[in-house]
Design a protein around this motif. Structure first.
Motif, mmCIF file in Angstrom:
data_model
loop_
_atom_site.group_PDB
_atom_site.id
_atom_site.type_symbol
_atom_site.label_atom_id
_atom_site.label_comp_id
_atom_site.label_asym_id
_atom_site.label_seq_id
_atom_site.Cartn_x
_atom_site.Cartn_y
_atom_site.Cartn_z
ATOM 1 N N ASP A 81 -2.152 81.687 25.975
ATOM 2 C CA ASP A 81 -0.890 81.801 25.229
ATOM 3 C C ASP A 81 -1.047 82.849 24.129
ATOM 4 O OD1 ASP A 81 1.595 81.345 24.153
ATOM 5 O OD2 ASP A 81 1.105 79.410 23.265
ATOM 6 N N PRO A 82 -1.287 84.111 24.525
ATOM 7 C CA PRO A 82 -1.519 85.149 23.515
ATOM 8 C C PRO A 82 -0.227 85.646 22.884
ATOM 9 C CG PRO A 82 -1.627 86.099 25.701
ATOM 10 C CD PRO A 82 -1.437 84.621 25.895
ATOM 11 N N ARG A 83 -0.354 86.226 21.690
ATOM 12 C CA ARG A 83 0.780 86.849 20.999
ATOM 13 C C ARG A 83 0.607 88.367 21.006
ATOM 14 N NH1 ARG A 83 1.870 82.281 21.634
ATOM 15 N NH2 ARG A 83 2.802 80.823 20.154
ATOM 16 N N ASN A 84 1.690 89.053 20.699
ATOM 17 C CA ASN A 84 1.693 90.504 20.834
ATOM 18 C C ASN A 84 1.792 91.230 19.498
ATOM 19 O OD1 ASN A 84 1.457 92.482 22.890
ATOM 20 N ND2 ASN A 84 3.574 93.105 22.540
ATOM 21 N N ASP A 85 1.393 90.583 18.393
ATOM 22 C CA ASP A 85 1.540 91.227 17.099
ATOM 23 C C ASP A 85 0.632 92.439 16.939
ATOM 24 O OD1 ASP A 85 -0.207 88.830 17.127
ATOM 25 O OD2 ASP A 85 -0.871 89.599 15.194
ATOM 26 N N GLN A 86 -0.407 92.533 17.755
ATOM 27 C CA GLN A 86 -1.256 93.719 17.760
ATOM 28 C C GLN A 86 -1.080 94.542 19.035
ATOM 29 O OE1 GLN A 86 -5.323 92.611 17.009
ATOM 30 N NE2 GLN A 86 -4.908 91.838 14.962
ATOM 31 N N GLY A 138 13.141 87.663 27.914
ATOM 32 C CA GLY A 138 13.343 88.204 26.576
ATOM 33 C C GLY A 138 12.789 89.596 26.411
ATOM 34 N N ASP A 139 13.294 90.289 25.374
ATOM 35 C CA ASP A 139 12.783 91.611 25.037
ATOM 36 C C ASP A 139 11.350 91.487 24.530
ATOM 37 O OD1 ASP A 139 15.200 92.785 25.577
ATOM 38 O OD2 ASP A 139 15.938 92.583 23.531
ATOM 39 N N ALA A 140 10.528 92.427 24.908
ATOM 40 C CA ALA A 140 9.166 92.464 24.378
ATOM 41 C C ALA A 140 9.195 93.061 22.982
ATOM 42 C CB ALA A 140 8.283 93.327 25.287
ATOM 43 N N SER A 141 8.415 92.530 22.091
ATOM 44 C CA SER A 141 8.289 93.096 20.757
ATOM 45 C C SER A 141 6.861 92.894 20.289
ATOM 46 C CB SER A 141 9.265 92.427 19.781
ATOM 47 O OG SER A 141 8.799 91.148 19.410
ATOM 48 N N ARG A 142 6.495 93.541 19.221
ATOM 49 C CA ARG A 142 5.099 93.515 18.787
ATOM 50 C C ARG A 142 4.740 92.248 18.037
ATOM 51 N NH1 ARG A 142 2.510 97.793 20.233
ATOM 52 N NH2 ARG A 142 3.599 99.729 20.625
ATOM 53 N N THR A 143 5.670 91.363 17.828
ATOM 54 C CA THR A 143 5.339 90.086 17.180
ATOM 55 C C THR A 143 5.723 88.924 18.072
ATOM 56 O OG1 THR A 143 7.497 90.092 16.042
ATOM 57 C CG2 THR A 143 5.613 91.040 14.872
ATOM 58 N N ASP A 144 5.857 89.184 19.351
ATOM 59 C CA ASP A 144 6.406 88.204 20.265
ATOM 60 C C ASP A 144 5.339 87.613 21.164
ATOM 61 O OD1 ASP A 144 9.809 88.659 21.494
ATOM 62 O OD2 ASP A 144 8.773 86.893 20.741
ATOM 63 N N ASP A 145 5.817 86.783 22.096
ATOM 64 C CA ASP A 145 4.936 86.190 23.101
ATOM 65 C C ASP A 145 4.546 87.232 24.138
ATOM 66 O OD1 ASP A 145 5.274 83.145 22.426
ATOM 67 O OD2 ASP A 145 7.278 84.005 22.395
ATOM 68 N N ALA A 146 3.643 86.847 25.002
ATOM 69 C CA ALA A 146 3.261 87.722 26.107
ATOM 70 C C ALA A 146 4.471 87.966 27.004
ATOM 71 C CB ALA A 146 2.130 87.086 26.909
ATOM 72 N N ASP A 147 4.539 89.142 27.593
ATOM 73 C CA ASP A 147 5.636 89.525 28.481
ATOM 74 C C ASP A 147 5.238 89.161 29.908
ATOM 75 O OD1 ASP A 147 7.494 90.797 30.091
ATOM 76 O OD2 ASP A 147 7.719 92.501 28.736
#
Length: 316
Positions: free
Chosen positions: A232-237, A261-270
Motif C-alpha cells: 500500500d505505497p504512497r506517491n508523495d515522492q 482517480g487522477d494520479a498525483s504526487r501525494t496520492d495512492d499508487a496508480d
C-alpha cells in the motif's frame, strides 16, 4: 562513481519470477476527500462502484463507515439495493477503537462476505512519541483484534485485515512479532487467510528498502501460507509504482491504490499504471485498463467525464 552491490536485495532472485497479477484493491471510494469528481452524492458513489466492478475488481474498499455517516449509508445502500455481485467483496476500514469497530460491523450486517480492515500504529510512529513500550502497544493491537472477533461472531464470510501503521520506519522484529500475533489471534487458515497490509502513509524510505522490509516479513512469518501480504505505497515522492512492483517481487500478493482517480504526487499508487506495466511484460493484469486490450479510457479522463473541474493528469 563506485559501483555498489546489495546481495540482500530481494528482487535479484525474485524479479524474474513474477508471472501473475496481484489482487487489486481500489480505494477510490475510501479516500473521498481527495477523490476526483468528489463523489459526495449517492448516485455518484453508485456510478463509481459500478465502474470498479466493471473493471473486474474482486475486492473494493468502500469507505470508513465508523467515521462517516455518508460511508455508512453507502454500504447499507449497496446491500439494500443488491448492487454487490457474488464475486465482489467489500472492504471496510476501522480504527482500533471498540466503539468504531462495533459501528463498522453494524454497517456490514447482513453481508455474506466482507473484509474488515483494522489500522493500528507501530512503535516508531506512536510508541516512541508517547513513550509506550512494545508490550503495551501489542496489547492495544490485540485488544482491537479481539473486539473484531467478537463482533464477527464466527461469520465465515468475514475476513480480517491488519495494516501496520508506520510500516516504513518501524522496527522489523517488532513488526514481525505483531503480525505473527494477529495471524494466530485471528486463526489464519487456507480458507480464511488474514491480510497483512503495509502502508507507506508518508514515504520515508526508498522503494528497495520498502521491498526489503516486505521480503523480511515474507520469509519469517510463522503462518506464511495462510497470509496475504498487501502493498500500500504512497506517491508523495513519485515512487509508488516502483514500491509496488518491487514489493510484488519481494512476496506481496495484493496491492491497494486508485484505479479511476487522477494520479498525483501525494496520492495512492496508480493501479491502472501498474496493471499496464504488467501487461507490457506479457502478464495478464486481470482488470480492465488501457494497454490490456480493453479500450478503456485513461484514468485521468474519468474525472472530466464526471464533471470535475480538475485538470486531467497523466499517471506517474
Amino acid at each position: 562513481m563506485k559501483v555498489r552491490s546489495n546481495p540482500r536485495a530481494p528482487w535479484k532472485s525474485l524479479r524474474g519470477d513474477l508471472s501473475e497479477a496481484p489482487e487489486w484493491v481500489p480505494v477510490d471510494l475510501r479516500h473521498n476527500p481527495v477523490m476526483p469528481a468528489d463523489p459526495t452524492t449517492l448516485n455518484r458513489r453508485r456510478r463509481v462502484f459500478r465502474q470498479l466492478v466493471a473493471a473486474g475488481c474482486k475486492e473494493i474498499a468502500v469507505g470508513q463507515p465508523a467515521l462517516s455517516q455518508a460511508d455508512f449509508s453507502f454500504v447499507r445502500t449497496l446491500l439494500r439495493e443488491d448492487l454487490i455481485p457474488d464475486h465482489v467483496t467489500l472492504s471496510v476500514f476501522t480504527p482500533a477503537h471498540r466503539d468504531r469497530i462495533r459501528r463498522t460491523f453494524e454497517s456490514i450486517a447482513g453481508l455474506d462476505r466482507a473484509v474488515v480492515h483494522l489500522s493500528a500504529t507501530t512503535p516508531l510512529a506512536l510508541g516512541n512519541e508517547l513513550h509506550i513500550d512494545h508490550g503495551t502497544l501489542l496489547g492495544l493491537v490485540r485488544a482491537a483484534g479481539e473486539d473484531m472477533m467478537r463482533c464477527a461472531g464466527g461469520r465465515a464470510g468475514v475476513r480480517f485485515q491488519y495494516s501496520v501503521g508506520g510500516f516504513g520506519p518501524a522496527e522489523a522484529d517488532f513488526t514481525l512479532e505483531v503480525c505473527d500475533s494477529m495471524t494466530f489471534l485471528w486463526e489464519a487458515s487456507t480458507d480464511r487467510p488474514v491480510i497483512l497490509n503495509f502502508p507507506a502513509t508518508a514515504s520515508t524510505t526508498a522503494p528497495d528498502a520498502y521491498a526489503q522490509r516486505i521480503n523480511f516479513v515474507n520469509h519469517h512469518l510463522t503462518q506464511r501460507p495462510h497470509v496475504i501480504l498487501s502493498a500500500d505505497p504512497r506517491n508523495d515522492q513519485g515512487t509508488a509504482s516502483a514500491c509496488a512492483e518491487l514489493a510484488l517481487s519481494a512476496g506481496a500478493q495484493r496491492v491497494e491504490g486508485r484505479l479511476l482517480g487522477d494520479a498525483s504526487r501525494t496520492d495512492d499508487a496508480d493501479l491502472a499504471a501498474l496493471a499496464t506495466s504488467l501487461a507490457e511484460q506479457g502478464i495478464d493484469p486481470k482488470i480492465d485498463v488501457p494497454g490490456a486490450g480493453s479500450g478503456a479510457v485513461l484514468p485521468g479522463v474519468m474525472s472530466r467525464r464526471r464533471g470535475s473541474t480538475r485538470p486531467v493528469q497523466i499517471p506517474s
